[in-house]
Design an enzyme around this catalytic site. Structure first.
Site, PDB file in Angstrom:
ATOM      1  N   HIS A  71       0.851  -1.258  -0.167  1.00  0.00           N
ATOM      2  CA  HIS A  71       0.134   0.177  -0.029  1.00  0.00           C
ATOM      3  C   HIS A  71       0.806   1.354  -0.010  1.00  0.00           C
ATOM      4  O   HIS A  71       1.944   1.590   0.639  1.00  0.00           O
ATOM      5  CB  HIS A  71      -1.030  -0.152   1.141  1.00  0.00           C
ATOM      6  CG  HIS A  71      -0.277   0.075   2.427  1.00  0.00           C
ATOM      7  ND1 HIS A  71      -0.102   1.109   3.189  1.00  0.00           N
ATOM      8  CD2 HIS A  71      -0.118  -0.818   3.180  1.00  0.00           C
ATOM      9  CE1 HIS A  71       0.206   0.851   4.383  1.00  0.00           C
ATOM     10  NE2 HIS A  71       0.451  -0.429   4.695  1.00  0.00           N
ATOM     11  N   ASP A 189       6.430   1.871   6.699  1.00  0.00           N
ATOM     12  CA  ASP A 189       4.956   1.098   6.715  1.00  0.00           C
ATOM     13  C   ASP A 189       4.161   1.983   5.510  1.00  0.00           C
ATOM     14  O   ASP A 189       3.669   2.844   6.055  1.00  0.00           O
ATOM     15  CB  ASP A 189       4.156   0.985   7.915  1.00  0.00           C
ATOM     16  CG  ASP A 189       3.065   0.321   7.799  1.00  0.00           C
ATOM     17  OD1 ASP A 189       2.569  -0.334   6.725  1.00  0.00           O
ATOM     18  OD2 ASP A 189       2.232   0.183   8.672  1.00  0.00           O
ATOM     19  N   GLU A 223      -5.138   1.315   2.633  1.00  0.00           N
ATOM     20  CA  GLU A 223      -4.928   0.119   3.574  1.00  0.00           C
ATOM     21  C   GLU A 223      -4.836   0.655   5.276  1.00  0.00           C
ATOM     22  O   GLU A 223      -5.430  -0.112   6.090  1.00  0.00           O
ATOM     23  CB  GLU A 223      -3.545  -0.492   3.563  1.00  0.00           C
ATOM     24  CG  GLU A 223      -3.489  -1.854   4.177  1.00  0.00           C
ATOM     25  CD  GLU A 223      -2.739  -1.737   5.353  1.00  0.00           C
ATOM     26  OE1 GLU A 223      -2.720  -2.867   6.193  1.00  0.00           O
ATOM     27  OE2 GLU A 223      -2.401  -0.691   5.785  1.00  0.00           O
ATOM     28  N   ASP A 244       4.297  -6.338   3.628  1.00  0.00           N
ATOM     29  CA  ASP A 244       3.896  -5.438   4.743  1.00  0.00           C
ATOM     30  C   ASP A 244       4.967  -5.387   5.949  1.00  0.00           C
ATOM     31  O   ASP A 244       6.132  -6.073   5.716  1.00  0.00           O
ATOM     32  CB  ASP A 244       2.680  -5.464   5.056  1.00  0.00           C
ATOM     33  CG  ASP A 244       1.962  -4.142   5.489  1.00  0.00           C
ATOM     34  OD1 ASP A 244       2.796  -3.151   6.277  1.00  0.00           O
ATOM     35  OD2 ASP A 244       0.653  -3.732   5.160  1.00  0.00           O
TER      36      ASP A 244
END
Length: 382
Positions: A71, A189, A223, A244
């Site tokens: 994402h 992230d 996300e 991820d």
């Protein structure tokens, strides 16, 4: 495959992505940047109506079709209220602690392209005024405000600047790479996952390594608010690997310097067949890895399943310390993940003669169990 990964490119593209503000709902710029990089890599793509990217890697065989997903959206904030003192009340975008917002430098994104800088501060910010009261304040978003770097001390002044309720607030990121290979930044992230996918795709292109099965490279844009890959898949995908973060924390088993294979998260176990396939690839390719379970975690893949997609899913993770805070990973971990992605893209189908659709028992992949021993005196099966 891990030796094919260009670490300089991996670090460079990660830094480029990190520098682009992209809180959920404000992802147009990061989408354009990734599209430009896909053009450079000569990878065709299309955009969904909402702006997610669906790229295509052609394989030797057209199916069963695979997908990789990461994402592009990050955490952020939004203006909730213009305050009488000329400061801004805010709410978070995504789930993250107000503890990590205190002291952050921010950009306020207003209508018509206007932007202003500021700092997120607790309501009692001056130690010389409040003394120990500073330490007794609650850790809560309701206890935070943005001090805008403009001459404004009233609602009217904020209004004249063009600041409105609902303006996006992006958090300033400063990526640092240490001599020992640690990478520190907000929002690794999941931009580190995006960088790993792009690095794997570039490695296969540069070294003329054929992709075994047609594969979609999916880059989602929501996300962090739970939508994930629920809206980006087509019905022709049989298996999907999400890329991820893997949590570095007490009582976790994630690898700080390798890849981590998630066995289960808050949505339940990942597909046993696909997960075991990734574990075998790590062992065959001598990729340093570990296995872990995440109790407070939800991925793109989980969102895809919850949306009703009949697919096998797995989760590959790069190391991440202090997730959703001041995050840290290591270049060796990102390289391991990129190497595993490349190995997966060039690997044989999960089931040589199966398209991953439910059919007769004779064609459906099963994990064979040993037959019970029925010889006299045996206790097996009794």
């Amino acid at each position: 495959m891990i030796h094919l990964i260009n670490q300089d490119y991996l670090t460079e593209i990660l830094g480029h992505l990190i520098a682009i503000p992209s809180p959920t709902g404000m992802t147009d710029d990061i989408v354009r940047t990734v599209c430009d990089e896909l053009d450079t890599l000569d990878i065709p793509y299309e955009l969904t109506r909402r702006g997610a990217i669906r790229a295509h890697l052609g394989g030797i065989d057209p199916k069963p079709r695979r997908a990789l997903v990461a994402h592009l959206d990050t955490l952020g904030a939004m203006v909730r209220r213009l305050k009488d003192n000329g400061r801004l009340a805010i709410v978070p975008i995504g789930t993250w602690s107000a503890r990590f917002a205190e002291g952050a430098r921010v950009t306020i994104h207003c209508d018509h392209g206007l932007t202003y800088q500021g700092t997120i501060l607790p309501l009692k910010a001056s130690g010389h005024r409040y003394n120990e009261e500073v330490d007794r304040q609650p850790t809560a978003w309701s206890n935070l405000e943005i001090r805008v770097d403009e001459c404004c001390s009233s609602i009217e002044a904020l209004w004249d600047l063009g600041i409105r309720v609902g303006d996006y607030v992006s958090i300033t990121t400063t990526m640092e790479v240490s001599g020992s290979g640690f990478i520190n930044s907000r929002f690794l992230d999941d931009k580190a996952g995006v960088a790993a996918i792009l690095a794997a795709a570039r490695a296969l292109r540069d070294h003329n390594c054929p992709v075994r099965l047609d594969c979609s490279l999916l880059f989602t844009i929501s996300e962090e608010v739970g939508v994930g890959a629920s809206h980006v898949l087509r019905g022709n995908v049989a298996e999907m690997v999400s890329v991820d973060n893997g949590i570095i924390a007490p009582e976790q088993n994630s690898s700080e310097f390798g890849a981590t294979i998630a066995m289960q998260d808050s949505s339940g176990p990942y597909d046993r067949h696909l997960t075991n396939h990734l574990i075998r690839l790590c062992m065959e390719q001598e990729i340093f890895f570990s296995r872990d379970i995440f109790l407070h975690y939800h991925s793109d893949a989980a969102a895809a399943l919850e949306a009703g997609n009949d697919i096998r899913t797995a989760l590959v993770c790069f190391a991440l310390d202090a997730s959703h805070g001041y995050e840290r990973t290591h270049l060796r971990s990102l390289t391991s993940v990129a190497g595993l992605i490349a190995a997966y893209l060039t690997s044989a189908p999960l089931f040589a003669q199966d398209k991953n659709v439910i059919g007769p028992e004779s064609s459906y992949p099963m994990i064979c169990q040993p037959a019970p021993d029925k010889t006299p005196g045996s206790s097996v099966g009794s």
